[in-house]
Design a protein around this motif. Structure first.
Motif, PDB file in Angstrom:
ATOM      1  N   LEU A 129       0.841  -1.210   0.000  1.00  0.00           N
ATOM      2  CA  LEU A 129       0.000   0.000   0.000  1.00  0.00           C
ATOM      3  C   LEU A 129       0.866   1.246   0.000  1.00  0.00           C
ATOM      4  CD1 LEU A 129      -3.063  -0.381   2.417  1.00  0.00           C
ATOM      5  CD2 LEU A 129      -3.048  -0.210  -0.080  1.00  0.00           C
ATOM      6  N   LYS A 130       1.898   1.215   0.852  1.00  0.00           N
ATOM      7  CA  LYS A 130       2.774   2.390   0.936  1.00  0.00           C
ATOM      8  C   LYS A 130       3.427   2.660  -0.406  1.00  0.00           C
ATOM      9  CE  LYS A 130       4.385   1.372   5.512  1.00  0.00           C
ATOM     10  NZ  LYS A 130       5.387   1.619   6.545  1.00  0.00           N
ATOM     11  N   ALA A 131       3.931   1.615  -1.017  1.00  0.00           N
ATOM     12  CA  ALA A 131       4.622   1.806  -2.298  1.00  0.00           C
ATOM     13  C   ALA A 131       3.666   2.364  -3.355  1.00  0.00           C
ATOM     14  CB  ALA A 131       5.219   0.483  -2.770  1.00  0.00           C
ATOM     15  N   ALA A 132       2.435   1.893  -3.319  1.00  0.00           N
ATOM     16  CA  ALA A 132       1.486   2.314  -4.354  1.00  0.00           C
ATOM     17  C   ALA A 132       0.985   3.737  -4.141  1.00  0.00           C
ATOM     18  CB  ALA A 132       0.300   1.347  -4.402  1.00  0.00           C
ATOM     19  N   PHE A 133       0.852   4.142  -2.884  1.00  0.00           N
ATOM     20  CA  PHE A 133       0.168   5.419  -2.630  1.00  0.00           C
ATOM     21  C   PHE A 133       1.053   6.513  -2.026  1.00  0.00           C
ATOM     22  CE2 PHE A 133      -3.278   2.378  -2.968  1.00  0.00           C
ATOM     23  CZ  PHE A 133      -4.186   3.069  -3.755  1.00  0.00           C
ATOM     24  N   LEU A 134       1.988   6.131  -1.156  1.00  0.00           N
ATOM     25  CA  LEU A 134       2.667   7.180  -0.383  1.00  0.00           C
ATOM     26  C   LEU A 134       3.468   8.178  -1.220  1.00  0.00           C
ATOM     27  CD1 LEU A 134       3.912   5.914   3.079  1.00  0.00           C
ATOM     28  CD2 LEU A 134       2.205   7.653   2.532  1.00  0.00           C
TER      29      LEU A 134
ATOM     30  N   ASN B  86      -6.393  11.960  -8.444  1.00  0.00           N
ATOM     31  CA  ASN B  86      -6.902  10.901  -7.582  1.00  0.00           C
ATOM     32  C   ASN B  86      -7.013  11.438  -6.155  1.00  0.00           C
ATOM     33  OD1 ASN B  86      -7.951   8.412  -7.012  1.00  0.00           O
ATOM     34  ND2 ASN B  86      -6.014   7.282  -7.196  1.00  0.00           N
ATOM     35  N   ILE B  87      -7.929  10.829  -5.397  1.00  0.00           N
ATOM     36  CA  ILE B  87      -8.113  11.194  -3.995  1.00  0.00           C
ATOM     37  C   ILE B  87      -8.118   9.906  -3.193  1.00  0.00           C
ATOM     38  CG2 ILE B  87      -9.628  12.335  -2.330  1.00  0.00           C
ATOM     39  CD1 ILE B  87     -10.783  13.961  -4.682  1.00  0.00           C
ATOM     40  N   VAL B  88      -7.299   9.886  -2.150  1.00  0.00           N
ATOM     41  CA  VAL B  88      -7.108   8.659  -1.368  1.00  0.00           C
ATOM     42  C   VAL B  88      -7.859   8.797  -0.047  1.00  0.00           C
ATOM     43  CG1 VAL B  88      -5.410   7.117  -0.338  1.00  0.00           C
ATOM     44  CG2 VAL B  88      -4.843   8.376  -2.437  1.00  0.00           C
TER      45      VAL B  88
ATOM     46  N   GLY C  14       1.124   1.831 -11.724  1.00  0.00           N
ATOM     47  CA  GLY C  14       0.961   3.121 -11.078  1.00  0.00           C
ATOM     48  C   GLY C  14      -0.009   4.045 -11.791  1.00  0.00           C
ATOM     49  N   SER C  15      -0.445   3.666 -12.975  1.00  0.00           N
ATOM     50  CA  SER C  15      -1.403   4.516 -13.701  1.00  0.00           C
ATOM     51  C   SER C  15      -2.795   4.350 -13.095  1.00  0.00           C
ATOM     52  CB  SER C  15      -1.427   4.129 -15.181  1.00  0.00           C
ATOM     53  OG  SER C  15      -1.877   2.800 -15.332  1.00  0.00           O
ATOM     54  N   LEU C  16      -3.675   5.311 -13.381  1.00  0.00           N
ATOM     55  CA  LEU C  16      -5.023   5.269 -12.818  1.00  0.00           C
ATOM     56  C   LEU C  16      -5.880   4.268 -13.569  1.00  0.00           C
ATOM     57  CD1 LEU C  16      -5.873   8.970 -11.985  1.00  0.00           C
ATOM     58  CD2 LEU C  16      -4.892   7.177 -10.546  1.00  0.00           C
ATOM     59  N   GLY C  17      -6.640   3.463 -12.803  1.00  0.00           N
ATOM     60  CA  GLY C  17      -7.534   2.481 -13.399  1.00  0.00           C
ATOM     61  C   GLY C  17      -8.980   2.940 -13.312  1.00  0.00           C
TER      62      GLY C  17
END
Lengths: 593, 593
Positions: free
Chosen positions: B143-148, B205-207, B238-241
């Motif tokens: 999660l950290k790698a994908a979002f932080l 994007n909004i997390v 890492g691109s938006l889905g």
């Protein structure tokens, strides 16, 4: 939704503020407690059922300027027609002009309820009543005959035009000009700002009272005259004539009281009429305009104090209702099902009781001031002077303390609502927005404090204020003599507060006597609040001592004790600020550059 | 217009709050005073030149919901891009994810300035930083790698989804459901309200971090889990889905912070995606969601306290500027031409100095809290525990006192402006409207008081608070030892305030020890303010004692004396309310029904 607290108001009038003294004066004919109750009840019904439901729409829509005319919120013109049809506009006006000549005490009580319903709505009639008072005291018979009956009935509304961009607190700086004409009329030229209800769609005509300067007038406040300047001129037969040369140039976008149009008024711009200049008629003597205004200023200040009481009452009701209904968490000792109503949490209860106590204290102070006004009008000689001084002393306290209470209580009301309090639809935020103007207009509370310290403390060489403080001591003594354990430490708290008030009074009188004006003014605001807080404690105690058989005495004693043991300790701090604060203020002012 | 007080902020960090202790820890590499000054200066420039000019348009236009999207005020998306381009989003974030790993003290100082420019704007990044903190502490490596990295850079923003209609202060009541899926993900269903910056046009994007309940979770606060729920799913690269099944259903119409969209968020309504349910990822352990939130709650509360400081600073600057310019009347002793600037009137000077003193006191308290946070992170063993306790003790005071100061100072700012203060275009009213939410959110100030009294006073069996009070006494002693006459009665006033704080602390600890929970809670708010006021006096004195050669020591001494001799006397009243008020509150609660 607001419900007029008619019983509480009647109790305060009768058992705290001294309504019976006024009824026994003989000035008000057959008026007795029964009729008073009936009038309060009907005023309360109108405020609850007619005014309050339209308060929100007034806030949301506001008044709007459309093609030079002001459109008030939906339903407001009809509301106004219903209000004048009920005879509410002429409560205290003289019978000769169609008024009902009722005591001022009754008037302020009714005003409180209308202002609780909608301060923005009630403000218009308040201004009209001020204009009626000024005109009745200072107008010529011709002017009175032409204008007063319709202003008393409410068919026409009145306004007060004082402020200009560079003349607010200091009216001596105003520049609006008046020129004499051979026919005895005047032509007015100038711009006035912040004119409350200066233009609207409630009535066919609007009667402006305007301060202006004659060409040969001395500079400053001694060169200001008062003029009556109607929106439409009035024909001999009373019908409306030509449009006068004045108009509303814009409305202010304000924090609150959105329904009340705050107008920039332009006089004598040549927009209407054949000759440039708004036609006006002198009210009172030339260059004595400020004196004319001051005859009504005390009542206007008290009226603004009532707005503070009114908002505080409405905000408190709303907060209590919400706190009873909203559940959240488990309060200590809660044994019911599920989450506790938030009213069970000690901190929420503390806020609500503080709101209740401050509201009732402010109400009692304001009614006591109205009582002194009524007594002044009926009494003669030394007694009249005594009551006139008492009302003069109480007026700045009633105005400032009650309007500060209005802001503080409205703010606490938002806090009780939590996140919902910040949402406009909830309605709690409106009270704070509306309340925030009251400490400012009709003389900022800082100016009230200057008035209290420099003009009111010296009355009768200081004997008026000290006589009043002696009366307060008697209430503390009565609490002690009651031996009622429910009062807890109330007597001691009252003693301490009254002592602090006495010490601060002495210190200020000495400072003034020594010519230390700046030192006295440095502590004026703290002193003013000290006075208001002490009176709150004393008047709550006076009410709590009254055994009326209404089954509420225990509650009154408990609220009085709460106030005494939680709120009155601040009086010692305020005394310290008065007595010790001036030197540090003088030293620190250089910081401000 | 607001100008960031960079020098005053730097002075407070260094000479009051203890920045050098933090710089000397060795945790922050080469960071020294010069670099700190450079960062503060640039943050101040951005706040002054970029943020503040867009504050008014944000208030006027607000954020609007248009076809399911939120349109922020004109210029705000560009402002945000400039802000993240400056690297401001990652000040305290770990270097591993692109952050700058700077001290929290520096962060809160910068936050103050952005919030002074526009609290509504600064609020969004504040929420993102909270989300970063929670994710960094509790998220899986995946999660950290994908979002932080994108949340630290500011390319994506984050939100916190806690509140539901029946679950505000009491999160145990929340109903949003989470269902497990075989692939390890979850599906979220429910409605969240009051979601700050829940939807907007700043980022692609909004997390969302969302509290929800698993089907087999225990009831109450021990059955709540935390989930990361992105607006758009993120592909492996890492691109938006795909768009996730969540949307903003409405925006609140609020008293203030109009530019900040306050959203009702709907999760799992079937509006987006093939299968109903918003896809979420567990953060931290199941049923430990509240604990995950609490790790960032202290910093969030301090951040809200900074909003109070920020509004107070901006309101004070505006009021001083107006009072220097506006002329009205003749102040006593005025010898200039024409009317005096109103700053010359003692009552206006008193208001401005009160605003100044409260603002600087609140700032010092908040910075001292940040200092303790920084010290906690670097220290070990008992020392770490000491500083962790210190920051825990200071957090509720910083949050509540500073936000109350924000409201009070903003209200005084309106008063200084007179009638102009009530006109929205003046800008003074906005500060009050914005400030009013801060005592409510992130735990109402009443809840802060409960936390302070019931959780913080018992730390180390009471030794933490008493050790702190001992430190305060040393400052009073140093004032006395300075023999500087400019301090007037400051030492005595500090002694009295600290004694009052000590007595109230003892009384509360005894009440808690005796199991008199209701008695302790009755005085919790008064105690909290007593603590804040005392710290205000002490920290102003600490600053005034520092002789830095900047030529401002005399001014600091004068302001300290003003606060000591005018504001600190209230501490005795608050002590009395804590010690004597509980019985009367208990007796009076029956009134409320």
């Amino acid at each position: 939704m607001y419900k007029a607290p008619v019983e509480e108001i009647a109790f305060t009038l009768k058992h705290v503020a001294g309504l019976n003294d006024v009824l026994n004066l003989g000035t008000f004919g057959e008026l007795g407690e029964d009729l008073v109750d009936a009038i309060l009840s009907e005023a309360g019904r109108f405020a609850t059922e007619e005014v309050a439901p339209l308060g929100e729409v007034g806030d949301r829509q506001g008044s709007r300027l459309v093609n030079g005319s002001v459109k008030t919120p939906d339903g407001w013109p009809d509301l106004y027609r219903g209000w004048i049809a009920g005879g509410w506009n002429g409560l205290t006006a003289p019978e000769a002009f169609g008024g009902q000549n009722l005591p001022h005490m009754l008037h302020v009580a009714a005003m409180e309820m209308w202002n609780s319903g909608s301060m923005a709505f009630a403000l218009g009639p308040t201004l009209t009543m001020g204009a009626v008072e000024a005109l009745e005291k200072h107008g010529t018979d011709e002017l009175k005959a032409a204008f007063l009956p319709k202003m008393v009935s409410g068919e026409w509304m009145g306004t007060m035009n004082l402020t200009e961009p560079h003349a607010g607190s200091d009216l001596g700086a105003l520049k609006t000009r008046a020129e004499r004409r051979a026919d005895g009329t005047y032509r007015i030229y100038g711009q006035k700002i912040f004119i409350t209800w200066g233009e609207h769609d409630f009535t066919d005509n609007i009667v402006h009272l305007v301060l202006a300067r004659l060409p040969d007038a001395p500079p400053g406040t001694k060169g200001i005259s008062l003029f009556l300047v109607p929106k439409f001129l009035v024909n001999e037969d009373g019908s409306l004539g030509a449009r006068n040369d004045l108009f509303c140039h814009g409305l202010e976008h304000k924090l609150g009281i959105h329904g009340s149009p705050t107008c920039t008024m332009i006089y004598g711009d040549g927009k209407f009429g054949e000759e440039r200049g708004a036609i006006g008629y002198l009210v009172g003597e030339q260059n004595r305009g400020l004196a004319c205004m001051f005859t009504m200023m005390n009542n206007a200040r008290l009226a603004v104090g009532m707005q503070g009481v009114a908002i505080a009452e409405a905000a408190t009701q709303k907060a209590i209702a919400y706190a009873r209904e909203r559940t959240q968490g488990l309060a200590p000792g809660w044994s019911g099902d599920g989450m506790s109503p938030i009213i069970e949490h000690p901190d929420v209860a503390r806020m609500l009781l503080t709101m209740r106590a401050l509201t009732q204290g402010a109400r009692a102070i304001a009614y006591a001031c109205a009582h002194a006004v009524d007594m002044t009008h009926a009494a003669k000689g030394d007694e009249a002077r005594h009551w006139q001084e008492r009302s003069s002393l109480l007026t700045p306290i009633a105005k400032s303390f009650a309007t500060d209470v209005g802001v503080d209580v409205a703010s606490m009301g938002i806090q009780v609502h939590g996140g919902m309090g910040f949402i406009e639809e909830t309605g709690a935020a409106r009270y704070l927005r509306d309340a925030r103007i009251a400490p400012i207009y009709e003389g900022t509370n800082g100016i009230q404090a200057i008035d209290l310290v420099t003009r009111k403390l010296p009355l009768s060489r200081g004997a008026q204020v000290h006589g009043f403080i002696d009366e307060l001591r008697q209430v503390a003594t009565a609490v002690r003599a009651s031996n009622n354990e429910g009062f807890g430490q109330t007597a001691a708290c009252l003693d301490a507060a009254i002592a602090a008030l006495g010490e601060a009074t002495d210190w200020l009188q000495t400072a003034l006597g020594d010519g230390r004006q700046v030192d006295a003014l440095a502590g004026a605001t703290a002193y003013q609040r000290l006075f208001g807080l002490t009176l709150t404690g004393v008047y709550l105690a006076k009410g709590a001592l009254a055994d009326t058989g209404d089954g509420k005495q225990l509650s009154r004693i408990a609220l009085c004790r709460f106030a005494a043991e939680n709120l009155l300790a601040e009086t010692a701090a305020l005394r310290d600020s008065v007595v010790n604060g001036a030197a540090s203020l003088a030293a620190a002012r250089a910081i401000l550059g």
